[in-house]
Write a protein that holds these residues in place. Sequence first.
Motif, PDB file in Angstrom:
ATOM      1  N   THR A 189     -11.518   4.450   1.050  1.00  0.00           N
ATOM      2  CA  THR A 189     -10.603   5.217   1.893  1.00  0.00           C
ATOM      3  C   THR A 189     -10.703   6.714   1.603  1.00  0.00           C
ATOM      4  O   THR A 189     -10.575   7.536   2.507  1.00  0.00           O
ATOM      5  N   THR A 214       0.205   4.984   1.242  1.00  0.00           N
ATOM      6  CA  THR A 214      -0.733   5.853   1.945  1.00  0.00           C
ATOM      7  C   THR A 214      -0.831   7.226   1.304  1.00  0.00           C
ATOM      8  O   THR A 214      -1.916   7.794   1.169  1.00  0.00           O
ATOM      9  N   ASP A 219       0.836  -1.209   0.000  1.00  0.00           N
ATOM     10  CA  ASP A 219       0.000   0.000   0.000  1.00  0.00           C
ATOM     11  C   ASP A 219       0.864   1.249   0.000  1.00  0.00           C
ATOM     12  O   ASP A 219       2.006   1.245   0.459  1.00  0.00           O
ATOM     13  N   TRP A 244      -3.867   0.885  -3.276  1.00  0.00           N
ATOM     14  CA  TRP A 244      -3.853  -0.479  -2.766  1.00  0.00           C
ATOM     15  C   TRP A 244      -3.278  -1.367  -3.861  1.00  0.00           C
ATOM     16  O   TRP A 244      -3.763  -1.343  -4.994  1.00  0.00           O
ATOM     17  N   PRO A 299      -4.633   3.733   2.667  1.00  0.00           N
ATOM     18  CA  PRO A 299      -4.536   2.290   2.492  1.00  0.00           C
ATOM     19  C   PRO A 299      -3.744   1.622   3.613  1.00  0.00           C
ATOM     20  O   PRO A 299      -2.765   2.175   4.113  1.00  0.00           O
ATOM     21  N   LEU A 309     -11.594  -0.216  -2.889  1.00  0.00           N
ATOM     22  CA  LEU A 309     -10.825   0.099  -1.690  1.00  0.00           C
ATOM     23  C   LEU A 309     -10.392   1.561  -1.673  1.00  0.00           C
ATOM     24  O   LEU A 309     -10.545   2.255  -0.658  1.00  0.00           O
ATOM     25  N   ALA A 319      -8.594  -5.509   4.347  1.00  0.00           N
ATOM     26  CA  ALA A 319      -8.264  -4.128   3.998  1.00  0.00           C
ATOM     27  C   ALA A 319      -8.731  -3.262   5.168  1.00  0.00           C
ATOM     28  O   ALA A 319      -9.823  -2.677   5.129  1.00  0.00           O
ATOM     29  N   TRP A 347      -3.282  -2.694   4.587  1.00  0.00           N
ATOM     30  CA  TRP A 347      -3.670  -4.091   4.717  1.00  0.00           C
ATOM     31  C   TRP A 347      -3.338  -4.586   6.115  1.00  0.00           C
ATOM     32  O   TRP A 347      -2.343  -4.166   6.709  1.00  0.00           O
TER      33      TRP A 347
END
Length: 451
Positions: A86, A57, A55, A62, A100, A82, A118, A102
């Motif tokens: 977010t 951020t 990921d 993702w 993101p 996903l 997720a 995981w």
Amino acid sequence: MLSRFKPNFVALLTAALLCGAWACSAADEGQVAADVAETASEGDWSLGHTFVFADDTAQNKWAIAVFHPTAGLVKTLEVPELAERTAKKAKELQTEDTGPGWSDVVLSKDQRRIFANAENADALVVIDVKNMAVERVFEFEFGDRPFHSYLPNDGVEVWIHLDGKGAFFVLDSQTGVPLNGLGQLVSCTSPEVNQGHGKLLYGEGLGDKYFCTNSNEPAAFVLDAKTRAVTQKIPMCGTKPQDDPNTPEDESAGPLKGGTHDKAYLPGPHLAAIQCLGSAGYSFINPDTMAVVEEGVDIVGGIAHSPDSEYVFNVNTTKEQVQVWDASDPEVNGHGFDFTLKIGGEPSAKGTQFRQTSDHWQAWVPQTGGSDVAVVNLATRAVTLVEIGASAMPGGALHLTRKSALGRAALYTHAAQRVLKIDYQTFKVTPLLGDFEGALSQMIFVDPDAQ
């Protein structure tokens, strides 16, 4: 005994190693990809595949990448839901903790489905392994935070812990169908708390009894595996109910303080070990009587264990060491470890893997802060350090813990954005072609022979 293995990088798979940090020109990688094209492809399952979950951020990305042992990167999977979730979550909640991220990723016993949490998107991604495709995305309420995953009941079920509810979402691992219905959760929290980060403890010696922890309550909850219902709450951690000045005659009034987190099962002495948060140490439960037989045992670190819990590790990142219980020994107790190994380089509990050879167990312990993977012979207690390179924090990442996955003939791990494989016999390190994007959170190997 400590020894060091320094790979002959010149003899590795490609000239990429000569370029530094596993990087080389597109021409180099293209030539090698052409060389292996005849022996491996996206659909060639003879050697298995490694699925990487990463990921970014900063970019709200993702990433799921699939690597073949010889062909390298063969496919990337897209899950647009996903990033949409977010982004929406960040706008609605106006918080930075929405990019993101995981958490746990597990593989079904038949190796046909991957269940990937997720966490920051409050979603569960189910992947069809054979077709390398996303089969389904379960979307939970914002704030539910699916984090840890487990495969109890001989791997027939998948238990996904939703931290925002302090409860488990349970699915059939072979069909991906929720067992209790979409809205039915297995709660591991008191009604007045109703949330908390938690883990699940189970083992062959525990039979139909599971234990779950809750970071918001100083207690362990006992579950009936058949009914998936809590049957008992066991207070622990040496905490007492908060005194309520309005009820001096009843010191049981008021909420308990503290919480529980990590866990282990010691089959030899038949004890469940439960971590108490803060400075309260570990508590030990007799699973037959449900009595807390020890409290406040001074243990600091993360737990890792072999599949049958014959060996249980306490991985202390600060002291850069691993303390080991030979947990099959009935004389083992919580007051001391059988031996301690100096690993160095911030050993990763979450990245530790156990492998059984013909005559002994091995532990493969990656360093997050160092440049090695420690290979531990648990029979002789010898430690060999295999150099693999530093795990640099990529841009946009908030945290990094080195991970690994057991393959059929090699261990898979990573350095920078490159997946590496380490041969079990020769310790030869080979970088796989192609880079993944972002910070690697999880990786898992799928073996076609197990399907």
